[in-house]
Structure formats: C-alpha cells, structure tokens
Design a protein around this motif. Structure first.
Motif, PDB file in Angstrom:
ATOM      1  N   ASP A  19       0.839  -1.212   0.000  1.00 35.22           N
ATOM      2  CA  ASP A  19       0.000   0.000   0.000  1.00 35.22           C
ATOM      3  C   ASP A  19       0.874   1.264   0.000  1.00 35.22           C
ATOM      4  OD1 ASP A  19      -1.910   1.955   0.447  1.00 35.22           O
ATOM      5  OD2 ASP A  19      -2.931   0.844   2.046  1.00 35.22           O
ATOM      6  N   GLU A  20       0.657   2.158  -0.965  1.00 32.56           N
ATOM      7  CA  GLU A  20       1.409   3.418  -1.009  1.00 32.56           C
ATOM      8  C   GLU A  20       1.056   4.313   0.183  1.00 32.56           C
ATOM      9  OE1 GLU A  20       3.825   4.471  -2.867  1.00 32.56           O
ATOM     10  OE2 GLU A  20       3.822   6.647  -2.584  1.00 32.56           O
ATOM     11  N   THR A  21      -0.184   4.194   0.674  1.00 32.93           N
ATOM     12  CA  THR A  21      -0.640   5.070   1.764  1.00 32.93           C
ATOM     13  C   THR A  21      -1.279   4.252   2.891  1.00 32.93           C
ATOM     14  OG1 THR A  21      -2.751   5.349   0.603  1.00 32.93           O
ATOM     15  CG2 THR A  21      -1.084   7.070   0.257  1.00 32.93           C
ATOM     16  N   TYR A  65      -0.776   0.872  -5.322  1.00 31.98           N
ATOM     17  CA  TYR A  65       0.369   0.153  -4.757  1.00 31.98           C
ATOM     18  C   TYR A  65       1.606   1.024  -4.909  1.00 31.98           C
ATOM     19  CZ  TYR A  65       1.659  -1.857  -9.478  1.00 31.98           C
ATOM     20  OH  TYR A  65       2.023  -2.069 -10.784  1.00 31.98           O
ATOM     21  N   CYS A  66       2.613   0.741  -4.080  1.00 33.14           N
ATOM     22  CA  CYS A  66       3.861   1.495  -4.171  1.00 33.14           C
ATOM     23  C   CYS A  66       4.703   0.894  -5.300  1.00 33.14           C
ATOM     24  CB  CYS A  66       4.632   1.409  -2.855  1.00 33.14           C
ATOM     25  SG  CYS A  66       6.285   2.132  -3.024  1.00 33.14           S
ATOM     26  N   PRO A  67       4.960   1.672  -6.355  1.00 33.78           N
ATOM     27  CA  PRO A  67       5.703   1.110  -7.496  1.00 33.78           C
ATOM     28  C   PRO A  67       7.164   0.828  -7.171  1.00 33.78           C
ATOM     29  CG  PRO A  67       5.385   3.482  -7.784  1.00 33.78           C
ATOM     30  CD  PRO A  67       4.601   3.087  -6.555  1.00 33.78           C
ATOM     31  N   LYS A  69       4.526  10.322   2.824  1.00 35.60           N
ATOM     32  CA  LYS A  69       4.824   9.404   3.937  1.00 35.60           C
ATOM     33  C   LYS A  69       5.399   8.066   3.468  1.00 35.60           C
ATOM     34  CE  LYS A  69       1.613  11.166   7.450  1.00 35.60           C
ATOM     35  NZ  LYS A  69       0.576  11.995   6.805  1.00 35.60           N
ATOM     36  N   CYS A  70       5.491   7.856   2.145  1.00 33.63           N
ATOM     37  CA  CYS A  70       6.041   6.578   1.670  1.00 33.63           C
ATOM     38  C   CYS A  70       7.563   6.607   1.828  1.00 33.63           C
ATOM     39  CB  CYS A  70       5.680   6.316   0.206  1.00 33.63           C
ATOM     40  SG  CYS A  70       6.464   4.810  -0.428  1.00 33.63           S
ATOM     41  N   PRO A  71       8.129   5.630   2.552  1.00 34.55           N
ATOM     42  CA  PRO A  71       9.577   5.651   2.788  1.00 34.55           C
ATOM     43  C   PRO A  71      10.397   5.518   1.504  1.00 34.55           C
ATOM     44  CG  PRO A  71       8.605   3.563   3.539  1.00 34.55           C
ATOM     45  CD  PRO A  71       7.464   4.484   3.178  1.00 34.55           C
ATOM     46  N   ARG A  72       9.786   4.989   0.434  1.00 37.13           N
ATOM     47  CA  ARG A  72      10.524   4.791  -0.822  1.00 37.13           C
ATOM     48  C   ARG A  72      10.287   5.920  -1.831  1.00 37.13           C
ATOM     49  NH1 ARG A  72       8.421   0.108   1.255  1.00 37.13           N
ATOM     50  NH2 ARG A  72       6.428   0.848   0.467  1.00 37.13           N
ATOM     51  N   CYS A  73       9.102   6.526  -1.777  1.00 35.88           N
ATOM     52  CA  CYS A  73       8.716   7.473  -2.842  1.00 35.88           C
ATOM     53  C   CYS A  73       8.708   8.934  -2.403  1.00 35.88           C
ATOM     54  CB  CYS A  73       7.329   7.135  -3.372  1.00 35.88           C
ATOM     55  SG  CYS A  73       7.174   5.459  -4.016  1.00 35.88           S
ATOM     56  N   ALA A  74       8.712   9.199  -1.091  1.00 37.01           N
ATOM     57  CA  ALA A  74       8.578  10.589  -0.627  1.00 37.01           C
ATOM     58  C   ALA A  74       9.610  11.495  -1.289  1.00 37.01           C
ATOM     59  CB  ALA A  74       8.737  10.639   0.893  1.00 37.01           C
TER      60      ALA A  74
HETATM   61 ZN   LIG Z   1       6.017   4.356  -2.607  1.00 32.31          ZN
END
Ligand SMILES: [Zn+2]
Length: 360
Positions: free
Chosen positions: A127-129, A151-153, A192-197
């Motif tokens: 989940d992205e969020t 989803y978080c890509p 808040k996404c640790p990978r995308c922020a």
């Molecule tokens: Zn993400």
C-alpha cells in the motif's frame, strides 16, 4: 447496349461510393468487465451476434482478479473464470476476428469506495498510503483525498507478484497485448512513503509504465494504458479525473513510444488525440455513454487520419467504446430488459450502437 450502359453506370457509381467510404480504423474496440462464469454463455452470444457484425476487432476485458490464478490462488475472486471459460471467450473472439486484450489495474484503482481489492487486502505491505484507513462509509470529497488506493511502485516485491498475474492472464487469453489501466492514479509519490517521498511524480509514473512495458516486451506483448495521467488537467481545463492535476503529466515525454494510449473523454469531443499523436504515441479515442459526443469523436478520428502526414496517420488508431458496468447490466440494457428513464438515450448501449455504424 442499354444493358452494357447500365452496367457501366452501376460500376462507376459503385466506384464513387467506395471512394467516398472512409477506410476502417485499425482499432475498432469494445471494453467491458470480463464476464463472471455464469455470464460467459450470453457474452459469447453477444460476441457472435453484436461485436462480429459491427467489425469490432479489439475486445478489452477488465479481468483484474476474476480468474483462477494458479501461481497466486490467494488473489482469486471467489467466483472467477476458469481456463475453460476463458477458452470459450477466446475461441468465439478468434472466429470473429477479434483480438482479446485482458486488463488488470496496475498502480492505481487498488480499492473502490470502502472496499480494498485483492492485492492490497492480501499484501497490505504494498500500500502506497497505509496510513489512510478505509472508511466504513465512503464519500467524496474526503479529508484524505481518498479516491482509490495505489500500490507502491518502488516496493521491491510488488512486481514479481503482479507480473506473475499479468503473464498468467496473457497466456490464458493468448494475448499479444495487455491493458494495465493506470488511470486516475491520485496516490503516487506520497510524502509518507519511505521509498517514494520527495520523488518526482511524473518520473515515478513514467518509470512504472516503462517497467511494465519492458516486462511485456520480453514476451513480444504490447502495453495499453488509459491516457488521463499524461494530460495537464489545469492548463487544458480538463480537471483532475480525465487529466492530471497531481504533477504526473510530464510523463508523456518520458514513456516509451510504443505504449498505446486509450484517451477517454465522456462529456466533450476533446481533441487530445492530436496531442498524443504529436508526442509520437499511438492513440485510440474512447467514448462511454453520450452518443452525440461519441459520433463527433469518431468523425474527428476520421478527419485526423484523412488530413495527417504519412508519418502521423498510423498513430490515429481508432475508437474504443468503454462500458463501466458488469456484463449483466450492460446486456440487460442493450437487449431492453431494463430501462433507465433518467439516462434516456445517454446510455452505453445507445452510444455503442451510434458509434459503431459510424466507425464501420
Ligand atoms: Zn512508494
């Protein structure tokens, strides 16, 4: 003499008529949810009796989790298509000259209203969020800006699972193309996404398109997506649904040029197909339930093809009717078993009937 003369006139008249007929569009498409198992039989009848006579040659079926996936059975819907059901659809389609393109929504549309769909329900870590909790009673607008989950890509495990589904469904349908959806992605590059922020949203979107495209290319399959995230919703006035107001639109210059764009506009015959074609992308225009708009869009498509340079012409690929209900509701409306007095003639089936003689 008289007979010969009459025949000559007839031949000349036929030649003139033929010359006036526009050549058919390369893509004459129809898009609907894949039937549930109990709807396969009436749907096959519809393919034979309605799609075939209209020279439809492309059928997008929104399958999502409506298939008995073998590698990831945990992601199946409770009532899902078997391989035998799929074979019944593909056999009828092939006989009718129709290529079936299955769709699974990737990236966005991982939930609807207050329901989380199978991927994020089984694998909530994608989940992205995750901080956005699903409401008991969904309403729009809401404080979270929740339309659909994504989803978080950039999650390291998401692609091995979704690509397994993609491969299985493409194999089952014998498909040479796959539709990844990717419309109305509101949650992308979340703070808040640790990978995308902090990452550029257009780059994130384009990278995901490219990743999916490259995976499909290893099996000589082509990627189709909806076009809305590639249009600038503010500058065009097209807004946040059929275009992007969340900074994804520069991706139009970053994605591979062999991705097919399905350019949907339901209220006006917006001439955005020209924009995509000038960016080097192939495009089909997609109406829904407004017959006059759809007929105008079809006439525009003919006009683009007639007036384009030889380099541009083939990018104008044609028309695809989109139906956003399940098969049962559509067939009930189409065959007059239910009426929608409020909609009048602004229904998907009226639109389908109006646009396909025009395309044909
Ligand atoms: Zn993400």
């Amino acid at each position: 003499m008289k007979t010969l003369f009459s025949v000559s006139i007839l031949v000349l008249a036929s030649a003139a008529t033929l010359a006036q007929q526009p050549e058919p569009f390369p893509v004459r498409g129809f898009c609907i949810a894949a039937p549930r198992p109990h709807q396969v039989e009436p749907f096959v009848k519809f393919i034979n009796e309605e799609l075939k006579p209209r020279s439809i040659n492309t059928l997008i079926l929104r399958v999502d989790f409506n298939f008995m996936f073998e590698k990831h059975p945990e992601l199946r819907d409770s009532a899902a298509l078997s391989k035998k059901d799929v074979a019944a659809i593909t056999t009828a389609s092939k006989a009718a000259g129709i290529a079936v393109i299955p769709q699974i929504n990737l990236l966005g549309h991982q939930s609807w209203a207050s329901t989380t769909h199978n991927l994020l329900r089984v694998y909530p870590q994608f989940d992205e969020t995750p901080h956005v909790k699903m409401p008991e009673k969904y309403q729009w607008p809401n404080a979270d800006g929740l339309y659909c989950k994504s989803y978080c890509p950039q999650h390291p495990e998401v692609h091995s699972i979704v690509f397994s589904l993609v491969d299985e469904i493409c194999d089952a349908f014998g498909a040479t193309a796959f539709h990844a959806g990717m419309d109305e992605v509101f949650y992308i590059g979340d703070d808040k996404c640790p990978r995308c922020a902090g990452k550029d949203k257009a780059t994130l979107f384009a990278n995901e398109v490219t990743t999916i495209r490259n995976h499909l290319a290893t099996k000589n399959r082509k990627l189709w997506i909806w076009g809305d995230r590639l249009l600038d919703g503010n500058t065009t006035g097209l807004g946040m649904w059929e275009a992007s107001t969340n900074a994804t639109y520069p991706a139009v210059d970053m994605i591979p040029k062999d991705v097919m764009i399905c350019d949907w506009h339901y209220e006006r015959p917006d001439k955005t197909a020209v924009y995509f074609a000038m960016k080097g992308l192939q495009v089909v225009t997609c109406p829904w339930r407004n017959p006059p708009v759809a007929v105008a869009q079809s006439a525009d498509m003919s006009s683009y093809r007639a007036s384009a340079t030889s380099v541009m012409k083939d990018r104008y690929q044609g028309m695809m009717q989109t139906v956003w209900s399940d098969v049962g509701s559509f067939l009930d409306g189409f065959y007059g078993r239910t009426a929608d007095p409020k909609a009048g003639t602004n229904t998907p089936w009226d639109c389908f009937r109006a646009v396909f003689p025009a395309v044909r």
